[in-house]
Scaffold this motif. Structure first.
Motif, short mmCIF file in Angstrom:
data_model
loop_
_atom_site.label_atom_id
_atom_site.label_comp_id
_atom_site.label_asym_id
_atom_site.label_seq_id
_atom_site.Cartn_x
_atom_site.Cartn_y
_atom_site.Cartn_z
N GLU A 41 0.83 -1.21 0.00
CA GLU A 41 0.00 0.00 0.00
C GLU A 41 0.86 1.25 0.00
OE1 GLU A 41 -3.27 2.22 2.90
OE2 GLU A 41 -3.05 0.04 2.99
N GLU A 42 1.94 1.24 0.78
CA GLU A 42 2.84 2.39 0.83
C GLU A 42 3.60 2.55 -0.48
OE1 GLU A 42 3.75 2.58 5.64
OE2 GLU A 42 4.88 1.19 4.37
N ARG A 43 3.99 1.45 -1.09
CA ARG A 43 4.65 1.54 -2.40
C ARG A 43 3.74 2.19 -3.42
NH1 ARG A 43 6.58 -3.89 -0.82
NH2 ARG A 43 8.83 -3.70 -0.45
N ASN A 44 2.50 1.78 -3.44
CA ASN A 44 1.53 2.37 -4.38
C ASN A 44 1.34 3.85 -4.09
OD1 ASN A 44 1.14 -0.10 -5.66
ND2 ASN A 44 -0.58 -0.67 -4.35
N LEU A 45 1.27 4.20 -2.81
CA LEU A 45 1.10 5.60 -2.43
C LEU A 45 2.29 6.43 -2.89
CD1 LEU A 45 -0.31 7.89 -0.88
CD2 LEU A 45 0.79 7.04 1.21
N LEU A 46 3.48 5.94 -2.67
CA LEU A 46 4.68 6.65 -3.08
C LEU A 46 4.69 6.88 -4.60
CD1 LEU A 46 7.23 4.80 -0.79
CD2 LEU A 46 6.86 7.27 -0.78
N GLU A 47 4.34 5.86 -5.35
CA GLU A 47 4.33 6.00 -6.80
C GLU A 47 3.27 6.99 -7.26
OE1 GLU A 47 4.05 2.01 -8.30
OE2 GLU A 47 6.22 1.67 -8.10
N ARG A 48 2.12 6.99 -6.62
CA ARG A 48 1.07 7.95 -6.99
C ARG A 48 1.52 9.37 -6.70
NH1 ARG A 48 -2.47 4.22 -4.50
NH2 ARG A 48 -2.70 5.60 -2.68
N GLU A 49 2.37 9.53 -5.69
CA GLU A 49 2.86 10.86 -5.34
C GLU A 49 4.10 11.26 -6.13
OE1 GLU A 49 1.54 13.14 -3.33
OE2 GLU A 49 -0.21 11.84 -3.01
N GLY A 50 4.46 10.45 -7.14
CA GLY A 50 5.55 10.82 -8.04
C GLY A 50 6.92 10.32 -7.65
N PHE A 51 6.99 9.42 -6.69
CA PHE A 51 8.28 8.86 -6.29
C PHE A 51 8.70 7.76 -7.25
CE2 PHE A 51 7.23 11.06 -2.49
CZ PHE A 51 8.40 11.25 -1.78
N VAL A 52 9.97 7.75 -7.61
CA VAL A 52 10.57 6.65 -8.36
C VAL A 52 11.17 5.68 -7.36
CG1 VAL A 52 12.33 5.98 -10.02
CG2 VAL A 52 11.09 8.13 -10.33
N ARG A 53 10.77 4.43 -7.42
CA ARG A 53 11.34 3.44 -6.50
C ARG A 53 12.66 2.94 -7.06
NH1 ARG A 53 8.91 -1.22 -5.22
NH2 ARG A 53 7.39 -1.26 -6.92
N ALA A 54 13.71 3.04 -6.25
CA ALA A 54 15.05 2.70 -6.70
C ALA A 54 15.74 1.82 -5.66
CB ALA A 54 15.87 3.96 -6.94
N SER A 55 16.59 0.96 -6.13
CA SER A 55 17.32 0.06 -5.24
C SER A 55 18.77 0.52 -5.09
CB SER A 55 17.30 -1.37 -5.79
OG SER A 55 18.11 -1.45 -6.96
N MET A 56 19.43 -0.05 -4.09
CA MET A 56 20.87 0.17 -3.92
C MET A 56 21.56 -1.19 -3.82
SD MET A 56 21.34 3.52 -1.47
CE MET A 56 20.58 2.78 -0.03
N GLY A 57 21.20 -2.08 -4.73
CA GLY A 57 21.80 -3.41 -4.75
C GLY A 57 20.90 -4.45 -4.10
N LYS A 58 21.39 -5.67 -4.04
CA LYS A 58 20.59 -6.80 -3.58
C LYS A 58 20.64 -7.00 -2.06
CE LYS A 58 21.20 -9.31 -7.93
NZ LYS A 58 21.72 -10.55 -8.58
N ARG A 59 21.58 -6.39 -1.41
CA ARG A 59 21.72 -6.58 0.04
C ARG A 59 20.67 -5.78 0.80
NH1 ARG A 59 26.34 -9.07 1.76
NH2 ARG A 59 27.87 -9.53 0.12
N VAL A 60 20.19 -6.35 1.88
CA VAL A 60 19.23 -5.67 2.75
C VAL A 60 20.02 -4.90 3.80
CG1 VAL A 60 17.30 -5.92 4.33
CG2 VAL A 60 17.53 -7.48 2.37
N LEU A 61 19.89 -3.58 3.79
CA LEU A 61 20.68 -2.72 4.67
C LEU A 61 19.86 -2.26 5.87
CD1 LEU A 61 22.34 -0.43 1.96
CD2 LEU A 61 23.26 -2.54 2.95
N ARG A 62 20.54 -1.95 6.96
CA ARG A 62 19.89 -1.29 8.07
C ARG A 62 19.39 0.07 7.60
NH1 ARG A 62 21.11 -2.81 13.43
NH2 ARG A 62 22.57 -4.55 13.60
N THR A 63 18.35 0.55 8.25
CA THR A 63 17.81 1.86 7.88
C THR A 63 18.88 2.93 7.95
OG1 THR A 63 15.61 1.25 8.68
CG2 THR A 63 16.06 3.59 8.43
N GLU A 64 19.68 2.94 9.00
CA GLU A 64 20.70 3.97 9.16
C GLU A 64 21.78 3.85 8.08
OE1 GLU A 64 23.52 3.49 12.43
OE2 GLU A 64 22.53 1.61 12.93
#
Length: 242
Positions: A201-224
């Motif tokens: 739901e949040e992904r859809n909301l972000l896209e509707r608000e004009g956000f481009v979803r982008a990755s920084m590689g395959k590893r799962v990083l801590r938020t910080e």
């Protein structure tokens, strides 16, 4: 402590209690004595130098000379899914050190709800870490901090020319691939989810608000970690780390 920051009232009084951690740093770490100068600034204002006019048992007396408007914050705003308080403190210190304009903390659907109720913002701990990062950067301007109950409320308060949502699930592109768009942007907002990431739901909301979803590689990083890497890459592309 690369600069000693004072409130406008403290500068006007020209006095600092000897037990204050800033006074302790000036005396015990910098080994300053009466007649010496040190780097100083007004929080949110001018940067310059201070002259120690006297050191007594109870206080340091000083006079402040403004020399510049200080280092401007960069037109990068962060949206952060509220992380663990210990992570949040480190994240805020790094965000201030790198010079982002604002940090928007938000509750997320998959995030731990208790984090949003932590005292780290209410008790001043968050603001202290922003100030610590500002001092580390020898700056006077502190990023603004906002807290939102959920992502929808947060997005109503944030706008930028380029909008990027960091996501390692189903992202359409990578952050590095957005290099040219970031280079020419006058302002950027980067959204980074909490530990469990964004909900659909949040992904859809972000896209509707004009956000481009982008990755920084395959590893799962801590938020910080994700925040620090993203800030560095974006500010570099915007030309602020040259």
């Amino acid at each position: 402590m690369n600069i000693c920051l004072f409130s406008a009232d403290e500068v006007a009084s020209g006095r600092l209690c000897a037990s204050d951690e800033r006074a302790q740093h000036i005396i015990k770490i910098l080994h300053k004595v009466s007649g010496d100068m040190f780097s100083a600034g007004i929080i949110g204002g001018k940067a310059g130098s201070a002259l120690i006019t006297a050191i007594n048992d109870g206080e340091i007396s000083f006079s402040f000379t403004p020399e510049s408007d200080g280092k401007s914050l960069y037109p990068l705003d962060l949206i952060i899914g509220f992380p663990r308080p210990i992570q949040l403190k480190r994240l805020l210190r790094d965000a201030a050190g790198l010079g982002v304009r604002s940090v928007h903390l938000t509750g997320t659907q998959l995030g731990e709800k208790s984090y949003l109720q932590s005292n780290v913002v209410k008790d001043g701990g968050a603001q202290k870490m922003l100030l610590d990062g500002t001092v580390q950067a020898a700056s006077t301007h502190v990023p603004s901090l906002f807290v939102h109950e959920n992502l929808r409320a947060c997005l109503c308060e944030v706008s930028a020319e380029e909008k990027i949502a960091l996501d390692n699930v189903g992202a359409s592109t990578s952050l590095l691939s957005l290099s040219q768009k970031i280079k020419g942007a006058k302002s950027v907002v980067a959204a980074i989810g909490s530990e469990r990431g964004w909900s659909e739901e949040e992904r859809n909301l972000l896209e509707r608000e004009g956000f481009v979803r982008a990755s920084m590689g395959k590893r799962v990083l801590r938020t910080e970690t994700a925040a620090t890497v993203a800030m560095s890459l974006i500010l570099g592309e915007m030309g602020f780390l040259d």
